[in-house]
Design a protein around this motif. Structure first.
Motif, mmCIF file in Angstrom:
data_model
loop_
_atom_site.group_PDB
_atom_site.id
_atom_site.type_symbol
_atom_site.label_atom_id
_atom_site.label_comp_id
_atom_site.label_asym_id
_atom_site.label_seq_id
_atom_site.Cartn_x
_atom_site.Cartn_y
_atom_site.Cartn_z
ATOM 1 N N VAL A 110 -20.623 -42.094 6.959
ATOM 2 C CA VAL A 110 -21.641 -41.734 5.971
ATOM 3 C C VAL A 110 -22.529 -42.959 5.744
ATOM 4 N N PRO A 111 -23.721 -43.014 6.338
ATOM 5 C CA PRO A 111 -24.626 -44.143 6.101
ATOM 6 C C PRO A 111 -25.396 -43.963 4.789
ATOM 7 N N THR A 112 -25.437 -45.001 3.957
ATOM 8 C CA THR A 112 -26.164 -44.930 2.685
ATOM 9 C C THR A 112 -26.908 -46.238 2.447
ATOM 10 N N MET A 113 -27.793 -46.205 1.456
ATOM 11 C CA MET A 113 -28.427 -47.428 0.980
ATOM 12 C C MET A 113 -27.874 -47.823 -0.390
ATOM 13 N N GLY A 114 -26.732 -47.258 -0.747
ATOM 14 C CA GLY A 114 -26.076 -47.671 -1.973
ATOM 15 C C GLY A 114 -26.616 -46.975 -3.209
ATOM 16 N N TYR A 115 -26.259 -47.513 -4.365
ATOM 17 C CA TYR A 115 -26.487 -46.896 -5.666
ATOM 18 C C TYR A 115 -26.035 -45.435 -5.606
ATOM 19 N N LEU A 116 -24.747 -45.282 -5.329
ATOM 20 C CA LEU A 116 -24.176 -43.989 -4.985
ATOM 21 C C LEU A 116 -24.153 -43.028 -6.172
ATOM 22 N N TYR B 178 -35.462 -51.732 -5.292
ATOM 23 C CA TYR B 178 -34.585 -50.604 -4.992
ATOM 24 C C TYR B 178 -33.255 -50.824 -5.706
ATOM 25 N N PRO B 179 -32.715 -49.793 -6.384
ATOM 26 C CA PRO B 179 -31.524 -50.002 -7.220
ATOM 27 C C PRO B 179 -30.310 -50.439 -6.409
ATOM 28 N N ARG B 180 -29.636 -51.458 -6.924
ATOM 29 C CA ARG B 180 -28.442 -51.992 -6.273
ATOM 30 C C ARG B 180 -27.375 -52.262 -7.324
ATOM 31 N N ASP B 181 -26.160 -51.868 -7.032
ATOM 32 C CA ASP B 181 -25.019 -52.178 -7.897
ATOM 33 C C ASP B 181 -23.771 -52.103 -7.029
ATOM 34 N N PHE B 182 -23.549 -53.161 -6.254
ATOM 35 C CA PHE B 182 -22.464 -53.107 -5.275
ATOM 36 C C PHE B 182 -21.085 -52.968 -5.925
ATOM 37 N N PRO B 183 -20.760 -53.681 -7.001
ATOM 38 C CA PRO B 183 -19.434 -53.494 -7.599
ATOM 39 C C PRO B 183 -19.177 -52.036 -8.008
ATOM 40 N N ARG B 184 -20.195 -51.393 -8.567
ATOM 41 C CA ARG B 184 -20.057 -49.986 -8.944
ATOM 42 C C ARG B 184 -19.846 -49.121 -7.701
ATOM 43 N N ASP B 185 -20.640 -49.360 -6.656
ATOM 44 C CA ASP B 185 -20.519 -48.577 -5.425
ATOM 45 C C ASP B 185 -19.148 -48.776 -4.784
ATOM 46 N N GLU B 186 -18.675 -50.003 -4.796
ATOM 47 C CA GLU B 186 -17.374 -50.299 -4.197
ATOM 48 C C GLU B 186 -16.260 -49.549 -4.922
ATOM 49 N N LYS B 187 -16.337 -49.501 -6.251
ATOM 50 C CA LYS B 187 -15.326 -48.774 -7.014
ATOM 51 C C LYS B 187 -15.396 -47.272 -6.727
ATOM 52 N N LEU B 188 -16.609 -46.729 -6.660
ATOM 53 C CA LEU B 188 -16.751 -45.303 -6.351
ATOM 54 C C LEU B 188 -16.153 -44.973 -4.988
ATOM 55 N N CYS B 189 -16.381 -45.845 -4.009
ATOM 56 C CA CYS B 189 -15.821 -45.608 -2.669
ATOM 57 C C CYS B 189 -14.298 -45.711 -2.703
ATOM 58 N N HIS B 190 -13.789 -46.683 -3.428
ATOM 59 C CA HIS B 190 -12.339 -46.835 -3.555
ATOM 60 C C HIS B 190 -11.724 -45.593 -4.188
ATOM 61 N N ASP B 191 -12.341 -45.128 -5.276
ATOM 62 C CA ASP B 191 -11.809 -43.958 -5.990
ATOM 63 C C ASP B 191 -11.920 -42.688 -5.152
ATOM 64 N N ALA B 192 -12.887 -42.664 -4.215
ATOM 65 C CA ALA B 192 -13.079 -41.495 -3.356
ATOM 66 C C ALA B 192 -12.225 -41.567 -2.084
ATOM 67 N N ALA C 157 -32.823 -32.420 -7.804
ATOM 68 C CA ALA C 157 -32.088 -32.973 -6.674
ATOM 69 C C ALA C 157 -31.618 -34.379 -7.016
ATOM 70 N N MET C 158 -30.337 -34.647 -6.754
ATOM 71 C CA MET C 158 -29.802 -35.977 -7.033
ATOM 72 C C MET C 158 -30.450 -37.000 -6.115
ATOM 73 N N SER C 159 -30.831 -38.136 -6.700
ATOM 74 C CA SER C 159 -31.476 -39.203 -5.947
ATOM 75 C C SER C 159 -31.242 -40.524 -6.673
ATOM 76 N N SER C 160 -31.092 -41.594 -5.908
ATOM 77 C CA SER C 160 -30.965 -42.918 -6.514
ATOM 78 C C SER C 160 -32.211 -43.274 -7.315
ATOM 79 N N ARG C 161 -33.344 -42.699 -6.949
ATOM 80 C CA ARG C 161 -34.594 -43.026 -7.643
ATOM 81 C C ARG C 161 -34.744 -42.296 -8.978
ATOM 82 N N ASN C 162 -33.872 -41.341 -9.277
ATOM 83 C CA ASN C 162 -33.968 -40.644 -10.562
ATOM 84 C C ASN C 162 -33.791 -41.597 -11.737
#
Length: 290
Positions: A27-33, A71-85, A183-188
């Motif tokens: 799953v390729p992303t630009m983060g801010y999941l 562009y929105p970035r929050d790597f610690p948050r993204d890392e936790k979401l990936c871990h929890d998923a 539609a869900m979007s990081s830009r919302n």
């Protein structure tokens, strides 16, 4: 979950999984999941033994006046979401790992990059095709999962996989929406409360056209007119087009083939995109709210 930043380490981990006969999803992303990204993760996990998620804000797909720096970035948050998923590997390379010094080689996606977003963002899909092909070479997945919200991107990637003989199955997941249809979007996150209310005009216009389509309307100009009525409250409508779902060429005047109704609009300074499928013979388009 492993968090990996280097290609060599990623390949060692992937090779170890493959030696055990495991099927690899990507799953390729630009983060801010958000929940839309997590739906892609779940789709990968349903088909594969391990799932790799990449987080990389790709500089080559941003134009000179676009929002790379903010562009929105929050790597610690993204890392936790990936871990929890239960993501198996989170791949988060630095720019120099993806684009080494004196990088010159790009993938030209051809005609599919020219209409819709490509017309207003020249070079964007060249950057998308290039980074996706590079990530495919790094991960070497069996399956790669993308979201329908980025409809043109999906078309470009599918064509690239066919044209370059890449042994990868492309899976497209229907757009994940908020309960009110947005539609869900990081830009919302850029939208104020008032702007977010007005942003609903985009999905309402698309859903109105779908309802008319399901009632039997097949004339493209009528479907476009119905959608456009709802989009009059956006600050700037960049495009509203009905295109062939495979070629992205303008749809027939009377629909006989699957088509996509695609829109891009500015709400305040935020550019949002959305689309919905109109497929003859389908009783319900897959991302229409129940």
């Amino acid at each position: 979950m492993q968090t990996i930043t280097k290609v060599a380490e990623l390949r060692r981990a992937i090779n170890e999984a493959r030696s055990g006969g495991k099927r690899v999803g990507f799953v390729p992303t630009m983060g801010y999941l958000h929940d839309g990204h997590l739906a892609l993760v779940r789709a990968s996990q349903m088909q594969c033994d391990i799932t790799v998620v990449s987080i990389f804000v790709n500089p080559t797909q941003f134009g000179p006046n676009e929002d790379l720096s903010v562009y929105p970035r929050d790597f610690p948050r993204d890392e936790k979401l990936c871990h929890d998923a239960d993501v198996t590997i989170l791949f988060a390379p630095e720019a120099q790992e993806v684009y080494p010094p004196r990088f010159h080689t790009f993938v030209d996606p051809g005609e599919l990059a020219k209409p819709l977003c490509g017309f207003f963002r020249p070079g964007h899909f060249r950057g998308v095709a290039t980074v996706v092909s590079k990530l495919f070479n790094m991960v070497q997945p069996d399956v790669a999962v993308f979201g329908q919200k980025d409809f043109q991107q999906c078309a470009v990637v599918r064509r690239m996989v066919i044209d370059l003989n890449l042994p990868i199955e492309i899976v497209t997941v229907p757009t994940i929406r908020e309960t009110d249809g947005l539609a869900m979007s990081s830009r919302n996150r850029y939208l104020s409360e008032e702007e977010r209310r007005r942003a609903l005009a985009i999905s309402r216009g698309l859903f109105a056209a779908v309802a008319k389509f399901q009632a039997g309307e097949r004339e493209a100009k009528e479907l476009l007119a119905i959608a456009k009525q709802h989009l009059e409250t956006v600050d700037r409508l960049q495009y509203l087009e009905l295109v062939d779902a495979d070629t992205l060429e303008p749809a027939e005047s009377t629909l006989h083939r699957p088509a996509a109704l695609c829109a891009a609009a500015y709400i305040g300074s935020t550019r949002l995109i959305d689309n919905i499928l109109l497929a003859a013979g389908y009783e319900l388009c897959p991302d229409t709210p129940a």
